[in-house]
Design a protein around this motif. Sequence first.
Motif, short mmCIF file in Angstrom:
data_model
loop_
_atom_site.label_atom_id
_atom_site.label_comp_id
_atom_site.label_asym_id
_atom_site.label_seq_id
_atom_site.Cartn_x
_atom_site.Cartn_y
_atom_site.Cartn_z
N LEU A 278 0.87 -1.17 0.00
CA LEU A 278 0.00 0.00 0.00
C LEU A 278 0.91 1.22 0.00
O LEU A 278 1.96 1.22 0.67
N THR A 279 0.54 2.25 -0.75
CA THR A 279 1.36 3.46 -0.79
C THR A 279 0.55 4.64 -0.27
O THR A 279 -0.57 4.88 -0.73
N VAL A 280 1.13 5.35 0.68
CA VAL A 280 0.53 6.55 1.25
C VAL A 280 1.34 7.75 0.75
O VAL A 280 2.55 7.82 0.94
N TYR A 281 0.65 8.68 0.09
CA TYR A 281 1.29 9.89 -0.43
C TYR A 281 0.80 11.08 0.40
O TYR A 281 -0.41 11.29 0.55
N GLU A 282 1.73 11.87 0.91
CA GLU A 282 1.36 13.07 1.64
C GLU A 282 1.91 14.30 0.93
O GLU A 282 3.09 14.36 0.59
N PHE A 283 1.04 15.28 0.70
CA PHE A 283 1.42 16.49 -0.02
C PHE A 283 2.13 17.47 0.91
O PHE A 283 1.72 17.67 2.06
N GLN A 284 3.17 18.10 0.37
CA GLN A 284 3.85 19.20 1.04
C GLN A 284 3.92 20.38 0.09
O GLN A 284 4.52 20.28 -0.98
#
Length: 287
Positions: A278-284
């Motif tokens: 599973l891939t979790v992407y967090e925006f910065q």
Amino acid sequence: MNKPISRRTFLKKSLSTLATLTGLGIGGSYYAHNLEPKWLETKHKIISHPLIPKGFHGMKMVQFSDTHLGFQFQLKDLQAIVNKINQLDPDVILFTGDLMDQPNKYKAHQKIPPVLNQLKAPLGKFSIYGNHDHGGYGSEIYNDIMEKSHFTMLKNTSTKITLLTAEEIFIAGVDDAMLGKPDFEEALSGIPEEVFTIMLSHAPDLADTSRTYDIQYQISGHSHGGQVQIPFAGALVTPPYAEKYREGTYEIDSLTLHVNRGLGTTRLPYRFLSRPELTVYEFQAEK
């Protein structure tokens, strides 16, 4: 782009992989069949770019891919993944193709939407086609399931996510490269310049096309990370359009590509040195 291998060659390589696993002995085969396919890895990725609006700072997307329901991965496994994704509390959920291994032979179509409908994402759930979703006349079956599951299908089209502040980003999706008709021009039509854009493509090798457009990030699956990897030799089998970019994150000119290893298996019920992901992407935001 590398020249695609034929189905016959792909199956031949798959059989050679089985022979290799047999050579690993009973212990290795048990691990590859019963343990690693259930040993989930949750990867966390930061997406940082000057075009990301300030309002999207901290936004979280979760990608799951390549479940291949009906081969080794079953509905109970999908339920467990849905529970895990909800625990991650995503704002956006992405499914990047290959829901069922053989859509026209899978007998529990009606049981999938009640599971996928449990997924919660306030800013939307989005999906694209993989080659198995088209295979065996499965295109309409897959589309119907995802529609009933309240996913937005991105087949050579795009959608925008707009905040109350009027800040926005775009998510585009192209059709599968093997059995579909990917059309980048159609998928990107209507997207203004200088807006952060994510491309969903089941086939990672289409990144060499994405890099020629105003796309900042591509998210893919398809490869299974090779599914079976041999130390010092790498992946023994990679499908067409996943031969150049097999797993992980790549920087390709101004494009970033991430290739998710998927959750299920196909052809052979084994994973070795290629854990499900599973891939979790967090925006910065950089502004």
